[in-house]
Design an enzyme around this catalytic site. Structure first.
Site, PDB file in Angstrom:
ATOM      1  N   THR A 270       0.698  -0.995   0.212  1.00 15.54           N
ATOM      2  CA  THR A 270      -0.063   0.033   0.353  1.00 15.54           C
ATOM      3  C   THR A 270       1.101   1.016  -0.350  1.00 15.54           C
ATOM      4  OG1 THR A 270       0.092  -0.278   2.229  1.00 15.54           O
ATOM      5  CG2 THR A 270      -1.639  -1.574   1.358  1.00 15.54           C
ATOM      6  N   ASP A 271       0.729   2.280  -0.324  1.00 20.07           N
ATOM      7  CA  ASP A 271       0.352   3.484  -0.346  1.00 20.07           C
ATOM      8  C   ASP A 271       0.437   3.565   1.231  1.00 20.07           C
ATOM      9  OD1 ASP A 271       1.707   6.042  -0.030  1.00 20.07           O
ATOM     10  OD2 ASP A 271       1.362   6.182  -1.782  1.00 20.07           O
ATOM     11  N   TRP A 272       0.922   4.461   2.050  1.00 16.55           N
ATOM     12  CA  TRP A 272       0.792   4.814   3.292  1.00 16.55           C
ATOM     13  C   TRP A 272      -0.931   5.321   4.384  1.00 16.55           C
ATOM     14  CZ3 TRP A 272       4.799   2.419   2.222  1.00 16.55           C
ATOM     15  CH2 TRP A 272       5.734   2.372   3.139  1.00 16.55           C
TER      16      TRP A 272
END
Length: 739
Positions: A270-272
């Site tokens: 994931t992106d954060w």
């Protein structure tokens, strides 16, 4: 008693086998990279069989801001990640975004990826990747979160400076050698942000609607090349939605296209904070969840990471039998495969950091990426004469550009400013400086105004310009919020902080002015006709000032080409032509109404003249393209077109020219761009030298994506090849046929 002994022996044998597996030494580099080998997959299966359900789940989510846990009882290591397509970010605290204040995490800052794309030099991209990979390895990172290959769609996107421009072919050719360079160090490149993250405004939820054809022809090709040609080991999902589903756990994008059609065997991260649903994350191909803000993450609550979507909720679904264990096994298998390529590889190099070679790569990329856009009366290069006084005016002449910008900000060991570089290189001419304007300090997601007196700064700058023979205005954007910065887009197309007014006032007292723009984006230029020279210098990292000075004084002949178009006004850009629903959307939905006509495709096809076209860049020398031919007049599918061209340096300085080959389809049955880049070659030539080059084009690369069949289709009929040194400067047009 006998049963107990038998079971104990089984456990001992398993532990011995695992120790052998984890310490297994691969005999050569070819074996270490051959992740499809049966031996490696057998080892991975053996490890999976020893893991408890709780241990499996622990591997698929974060344990800190930038790491995932290992399994200590089995000797399985943690995975450590770092931001930084342009260099390895400073160490971040375990549970929050504060810096850890280490004293040994200062690195070499490399130029932003817009600059790398502007070099049109894949070999140099490989040098860049090797160097940043070595620094990541030295810092004991297993995954470098980059490079970014999202397409430049609008000049307002705050994160364009991290990407490789508007053309999918250029981005594809530049990203592949970068990835290979990083990964030869045993560090995974993590290609981002997959996909359609083409703005920062509402990025965390905006639902992007785009045609299947535009998706496959414009927005996916660089990701596809990164996976299928570059062999990237990891990929980061984006925040936004596509057709109602979040991209970080999107069934079609990940399961069907990425892991299905492209055969990606690596890890999707994931992106954060871009995960939103446990079941979707499980079923739709997400492998590692990072940065989710559930249950007090930033307040350091005990066991906060257990509340991630792929943590305790995942474990409960597995234990209840609602989710089959094969899903967690697939994720763990991919993670272990990544480990064998990185942290569990026995032949990883040690890495290097802040060495002379890295500084030279940074300097070469910076100087080769600078684009000379205007040079009236040979304003550049500026000679070093004791009778000349040069006024360097503008905050960007001294401002640090390695800090700020969001997650790509860097803790550079040093950063040479443009003013410092000019002062070092000019031994005879007098250099004077005035700040001229001020923008305030960098801060993420908020604007901090300057405390300096704007009128006083302007008055000082005008007085300084009056004393000089030459004015160099060093301005543009910076990495503050609402400039070139993650988390928000630009609010206007023109120069900020009163620079346009300042330029007008300076021209009233000294008309001998050149402008050096520092930015990752195009800007509006109402002042362009009044200045004599213009350079686009990007964010150039540690060696910024040295590279700029090299080009200004003429030690380096500029050879950069624009990786995106500069429109004259914002409405000339395709994304803005169709109004708010096209950009930035209505806060919920957004429609890419321009379809495949992005960048120069739009300008060419709609006959809207740009301020500066894609592929454009001047030189201190002059070049001729002659004897341009193709090897045949007709071709068949799955064949190659060979374009031959003689390039001559007709000037007095050594330099480089980029030969660009575009192809257009005559009388297509579907909408087509007037022409599209399909090949390029950067040629270095001494003054007076000429070389004959060949550029090969696969006929199948001229296919369009047929939405009715969900497949690529090559049309037969007449096509045209356009050969030149910019998208709007074509030397020769050649007709050919595909039978």
């Amino acid at each position: 008693m006998n049963t107990f002994i038998i079971q104990r022996h089984k456990v001992i044998h398993s532990i011995i086998a695992l120790c052998f597996l984890l310490s297994y030494s691969l005999t050569n580099a070819q074996q270490s990279s051959s992740i499809h080998s049966k031996n490696t997959e057998v080892k991975i299966d053996s490890i999976i069989s020893l893991l408890t359900l709780e241990e499996k789940v622990s591997l698929v989510h974060a344990q800190s801001k930038f790491s995932t846990p290992g399994i200590p009882r089995l000797g399985i290591p943690e995975i450590w990640m770092s931001d930084g397509p342009h260099g390895v970010r400073g160490e971040i605290n375990w549970d929050n975004w504060g810096y850890a204040d280490w004293t040994n995490d200062s690195i070499t800052a490399f130029p932003a990826l817009t600059c790398l794309a502007a070099t049109f030099n894949p070999s140099l991209s490989n040098d860049y990747g090797i160097s940043v990979g070595e620094e990541a390895r030295y810092r004991k990172k297993d995954i470098l979160l980059g490079p970014g290959v999202n397409i430049y769609r609008t000049p307002l996107n705050g994160r364009n400076f991290e990407y490789m421009g508007e053309d999918p072919f250029l981005a594809s050719k530049m990203v592949v050698p970068y990835i290979k360079g990083v990964q030869q160090n045993g560090v995974s490149a993590c290609v981002k942000h997959y996909v359609l993250n083409n703005q920062e405004e509402w990025r965390d939820h905006i639902n992007v609607k785009v045609s299947e054809r535009a998706l496959h022809e414009i927005y996916l090709p660089a990701f596809k090349a990164a996976i299928m040609e570059g062999g990237a080991w990891s990929l980061m999902g984006s925040y936004n939605k596509h057709n109602g589903q979040y991209c970080s756990h999107h069934d079609k994008l990940i399961n069907t296209i990425l892991k299905g059609d492209w055969g990606f065997d690596g890890v999707v991260i994931t992106d954060w904070g871009s995960a939103h649903d446990t079941k979707e994350a499980i079923l739709n191909g997400l492998d590692i969840e990072m940065g989710t803000g559930t249950d007090g993450l930033t307040t350091n609550q005990k066991n906060a990471y257990d509340n991630y979507y792929l943590a305790y909720p995942f474990l409960q679904l597995l234990k209840s039998g609602e989710i089959d264990e094969k899903y967690v096994d697939d994720k763990v298998r991919r993670i272990l495969r990544l480990m064998y390529r990185t942290t569990m590889s026995s032949n990883r190099p040690m890495g290097r950091m802040n060495n002379v070679e890295h500084h030279e790569v940074a300097r070469k990329v910076a100087s080769e990426g600078i684009v000379l856009l205007k040079n009236e009366n040979n304003f550049f290069p500026i000679k070093d004469d004791k009778n000349i006084t040069i006024a360097v005016i503008g905050e960007n002449a001294t401002r640090s550009m390695t800090i700020g910008g969001g997650s790509s900000e860097l803790k550079a060991q040093f950063e040479i400013s443009p003013l410092e570089g000019l002062k070092k290189i000019y031994k005879n001419a007098t250099i004077i400086h005035a700040m001229g304007y001020a923008s305030g300090p960098s801060a993420y997601a908020k604007v901090l105004p300057s405390t300096l007196d704007a009128e006083k700064l302007k008055t000082e700058a005008i007085a300084t310009a009056q004393k000089a023979d030459i004015v160099l205005f060093v301005g543009g954007l910076n990495k503050n919020h609402h400039q070139d910065c993650e988390g928000g887009d630009r609010l206007k197309f023109g120069l900020p902080f009163g620079q346009e007014d300042l330029i007008d006032e300076l021209l009233k007292v000294n008309k001998n002015m050149g402008v050096i723009l520092v930015s990752g984006n195009a800007v509006e230029m109402p002042w362009l006709e009044q200045v004599n020279g213009l350079m686009q210098s990007w964010y150039l990292g540690s060696m910024a000032g040295q590279a700029i000075a090299d080009v200004v004084i003429g030690n380096v002949n500029p050879s950069g080409k624009l990786p995106f178009s500069f429109p004259k006004k914002l409405k000339d850009n395709a994304a803005h032509f169709y109004g708010d629903i096209s950009y930035p959307g209505d806060s919920i939905n957004q429609e890419y109404k321009e379809g495949i006509l992005v960048g120069y495709r739009w300008h060419d096809t709609k006959k809207i003249k740009p301020l500066f076209p894609f592929g454009f860049g001047l030189s201190y020398s002059s070049f001729d393209l002659t004897d341009i031919t193709t090897d045949k007049k007709s071709y068949t599918p799955k064949s190659q077109i060979k374009v031959t061209c003689t390039v001559s340096n007709t000037g007095t300085k050594d330099g480089a020219e980029v030969v660009q080959v575009y192809v257009g389809k005559s009388k297509s049955k579907v909408q087509r761009a007037f022409k599209e880049l399909k090949g390029f070659n950067k040629v270095n030539l001494n003054a007076g030298e000429q070389k004959t080059i060949e550029i090969l084009i696969n006929t199948d690369d001229l296919s369009f994506y047929n939405e009715s069949t969900a497949n690529w289709q090559l049309e037969t009929g007449n096509y045209y090849i356009y050969v030149g040194n910019a998208s709007d400067h074509i030397t020769k047009k050649i007709k050919f046929t595909i039978n």
